[in-house]
Structures are given as C-alpha cells and as structure tokens.
Design a protein around this motif. Structure first.
Motif, short mmCIF file in Angstrom:
data_model
loop_
_atom_site.label_atom_id
_atom_site.label_comp_id
_atom_site.label_asym_id
_atom_site.label_seq_id
_atom_site.Cartn_x
_atom_site.Cartn_y
_atom_site.Cartn_z
N ARG A 99 27.02 30.20 87.09
CA ARG A 99 25.88 30.38 86.37
C ARG A 99 24.88 29.44 85.82
NH1 ARG A 99 27.61 33.15 82.08
NH2 ARG A 99 30.35 32.56 82.25
N LEU A 100 25.50 28.30 85.26
CA LEU A 100 24.48 27.37 84.83
C LEU A 100 23.22 26.75 86.07
CD1 LEU A 100 27.17 25.74 83.31
CD2 LEU A 100 25.63 26.65 81.67
N LEU A 101 24.07 26.31 87.08
CA LEU A 101 22.92 26.29 88.00
C LEU A 101 22.39 26.93 87.93
CD1 LEU A 101 25.63 24.23 90.14
CD2 LEU A 101 23.84 23.15 89.04
N GLY A 102 22.97 28.45 89.01
CA GLY A 102 21.37 29.66 88.60
C GLY A 102 21.36 30.03 87.69
N GLY A 103 21.07 29.43 86.39
CA GLY A 103 20.16 29.92 85.44
C GLY A 103 18.86 28.85 85.68
N CYS A 104 19.44 28.01 85.76
CA CYS A 104 18.50 26.56 85.75
C CYS A 104 16.83 26.52 87.07
CB CYS A 104 19.04 25.62 85.55
SG CYS A 104 19.20 25.01 83.94
N HIS A 105 17.49 27.87 88.17
CA HIS A 105 16.84 27.25 89.41
C HIS A 105 16.20 26.33 89.95
CE1 HIS A 105 16.50 31.98 88.40
NE2 HIS A 105 16.09 31.99 87.54
N ALA A 106 16.58 25.21 89.76
CA ALA A 106 16.50 24.11 90.09
C ALA A 106 16.69 24.17 91.70
CB ALA A 106 17.78 23.09 89.29
N THR A 107 16.09 22.97 92.42
CA THR A 107 15.90 23.20 94.00
C THR A 107 16.95 22.65 94.42
OG1 THR A 107 13.41 23.48 93.63
CG2 THR A 107 14.61 22.59 95.90
N ILE A 108 18.02 23.50 94.90
CA ILE A 108 19.10 22.33 95.47
C ILE A 108 18.96 22.32 97.06
CG2 ILE A 108 21.44 22.34 95.50
CD1 ILE A 108 21.44 23.43 92.27
N ARG A 109 19.31 21.43 97.71
CA ARG A 109 19.45 21.30 98.93
C ARG A 109 20.53 20.71 99.14
NH1 ARG A 109 14.61 17.97 102.23
NH2 ARG A 109 15.50 19.53 103.20
N HIS A 110 21.38 21.07 101.10
CA HIS A 110 22.43 20.41 100.54
C HIS A 110 22.35 19.65 102.27
CE1 HIS A 110 25.54 22.55 97.73
NE2 HIS A 110 24.37 23.09 97.92
N GLY A 111 23.27 18.64 102.83
CA GLY A 111 23.50 18.23 103.57
C GLY A 111 22.50 16.58 103.69
N PHE A 112 23.15 16.37 102.72
CA PHE A 112 22.53 14.80 102.45
C PHE A 112 24.02 13.87 102.57
CE2 PHE A 112 19.17 17.03 101.05
CZ PHE A 112 18.03 16.20 101.55
N ASP A 113 23.51 12.31 102.38
CA ASP A 113 25.05 11.75 103.18
C ASP A 113 25.39 11.62 101.34
OD1 ASP A 113 23.34 10.41 101.76
OD2 ASP A 113 23.47 8.82 103.08
N ARG A 114 24.61 11.65 99.80
CA ARG A 114 25.14 11.31 98.85
C ARG A 114 25.10 12.17 98.22
NH1 ARG A 114 22.03 8.05 95.65
NH2 ARG A 114 20.24 7.32 96.88
N ALA A 115 25.41 12.48 96.80
CA ALA A 115 24.28 13.26 95.49
C ALA A 115 23.55 12.46 94.82
CB ALA A 115 25.16 13.89 94.72
N ALA A 116 22.18 13.20 94.96
CA ALA A 116 20.93 12.62 94.14
C ALA A 116 19.94 13.21 93.43
CB ALA A 116 20.56 11.29 95.11
#
Length: 311
Positions: free
Chosen positions: A167-184
């Motif tokens: 709910r925190l992540l959804g409320g911020c509406h940040a662009t989040i993309r998956h499929g990368f070798d590390r988090a950044a």
C-alpha cells in the motif's frame, strides 16, 4: 559537553557492531512505534530516535515511551535509584546581532550559521545543541495508569506486513520495473529497477528492497529535492545510502517487516563511519532527511480495503 560529538560517537558505536546487527535492532525497535513523550504524546525526532531505539532494544524495554526526570516528578512518579537516562540532543536557534554573540554558544558546541547564510543573504544565526536525558516508563515507579497505558503496544493491524508495504508502494505511484540483475533507483530516468519477484528469497525481502529504493526515489528534484552539494564530496553517494538505510528502517518498522532484509545492496558501513568521524553534524542531517522521506511516503499510503469501503 559537545553534545553533537557525544551523540555521533554513540551512533558510530552502533554502526561498528555491523550492518546485520544494527539493521535488525533498529527495525525491531521501529515496529514498536516512533519514540514519544509520555506526558505530551509528542514524538521524538532525528538522531534521538536512533538513540532511544537502541536503548530500548539493549535494555529490553517493552515500550517506546519516555519522560524526563522532572516530567516524572510532575506526574507524582519517581525514577528508580540507580537508573541511567539516555542522553539526547535538543536544538535551539538564536538570532545573531553582533559578531561576538556566537562566542558563548560556540564554546558549548553550537554552530555559527553565518558562513552558511552569507551567500544567500539570509539573516545569520546560531544553532545551539543542548543535552537532555530521558527515562523509559520501565525505569519509573508510581506512574498514573493513563501514562502506563500509553506504553502498552497496541495489537498488530489486521493487515499483514506485506500488504501494508504494497500500500505504501502503490500510493506513491513510482515507476517500478522488474527484470534487472540488481535493485537500483535511476534518478535520470526516475524509475526503480528490481530483479524478478521470484529471485528474492521471500515476499518480505522483495518489499524491504523496494521500500529502500523508494526512499531514494523521494530525493528526486520534483519531490524532496535531496542533494548535498560539495559537503560530502566523494562520499555523497554513501551518504545518500545512509539516508535510505535510516528511511527504510522507519518504513520496515511502520509495516511490521521486522525480519525482512534488503537484498542486493553492498555494505556502506565503512564509508558511513568515515563521514561520521569527519563531520559531527552528519548523522543529524541524515536522520532529518530520512524522516522527511518517511513522512512523504507514509502520507501517500493507500487505504486498506476495509477503510476504502467505509469511505
């Protein structure tokens, strides 16, 4: 007493225990809530939060509610003999009319703001840092029942930690993309990149890592515009990681993700220690910025399903 240096030395001692130790301790303490005053109900801020969290975990206190010695007396209670308070820092800003006005303050560990405001044209002042001591409710006898009740941790929310993090992540509406070798977090693209969900050890680890990157996301110029100029030089990146470390600890405690770990991040402890040893004001700045990021994210938290239905 140079309060800034004393507090900085204590934070350094916490970090020297190792990343796994202080992360687990701060997150577990955060799950009990932000430390607050037992008489006024006001929350404590900045580096004081870290000091009180550490003290609560070290002593095994059940609550994050604190009082000064005089406040306890005013309530008809008494700090037990032999108990030691936790030293915290209180800041006062004073106007500076003349050049010599800062001398007594500087001798007490204050900071002359004239060099910081000379270019901006703002009125210079003096920032005074004074010590005060707090005692946990567990160290005090004879407290009124209503004060004791403030120290009782409320039952956990019906929503699980993962749901609350989402709910925190959804409320911020940040662009989040998956499929990368590390988090950044990439400021130039203003997007968070994560590995595929199945690559994390658990849903809790995925949420913890995403929330860490979300703290970085708040620093974008269109949001909190977090920048450090030339103050930290080559250590600026590590300092931003310290802000994210503290901010994510606040968030993990807020969600109840007390056993979650942030995956795929290198340890920056040595770099943080170098910054803190060189600048006794750095931890106060990092804690303040982390609190700002925490507040920004929590203010956008999506309502739970039941709450949304009632609205």
């Amino acid at each position: 007493m140079d309060v800034r240096q004393v507090v900085t030395d204590r934070i350094i001692a916490m970090l020297e225990k190792g990343a796994g130790v202080f992360r687990e301790r701060w997150t577990r303490a955060a799950a009990r809530g932000v430390p607050r005053n037992g008489k006024t109900g006001a929350p404590y801020r900045g580096a004081n939060v870290l000091l009180l969290w550490e003290a609560a975990i070290e002593a095994g206190y059940a609550s994050n509610v604190w009082l000064t010695y005089r406040q306890a007396q005013s309530l008809g209670a008494q700090v037990r003999g032999g108990e030691r308070g936790v030293l915290c820092a209180h800041f006062e800003r004073r106007a500076r009319e003349h050049l010599d006005d800062a001398d007594d303050v500087l001798s007490e560990g204050g900071v002359d703001e004239a060099p910081l405001t000379a270019r901006s044209g703002a009125r210079a002042g003096v920032l005074l840092c004074r010590p005060f001591w707090l005692f946990n409710l567990a160290q005090i006898e004879g407290l009124p029942l209503e004060v004791v009740d403030r120290g009782v941790t409320s039952p956990a929310a019906s929503q699980g930690p993962v749901e609350r993090a989402m709910r925190l992540l959804g409320g911020c509406h940040a662009t989040i993309r998956h499929g990368f070798d590390r988090a950044a977090y990439l400021p130039t693209l203003d997007e968070i990149r994560l590995p595929w969900p199945r690559q994390f050890t658990s849903a809790e680890a995925l949420c913890a890592t995403a929330l860490h990157e979300l703290v970085h996301w708040t620093g974008h110029p269109e949001r909190l515009n977090r920048s450090f100029g030339r103050r930290f030089g080559d250590a600026a990146y590590a300092f931003e990681e310290l802000v994210a470390e503290l901010g994510s600890a606040f968030l993990l405690g807020h969600c109840g993700l007390v056993d979650a770990t942030v995956e795929g991040h290198a340890a920056y402890v040595d770099a943080w220690l170098k910054v803190l040893r060189a600048d006794r004001t750095a931890i106060f700045m990092a804690a303040r910025l982390a609190e700002e990021a925490f507040a920004y994210i929590v203010a956008r938290e999506m309502p739970a399903l039941g709450e949304a239905a009632m609205d």
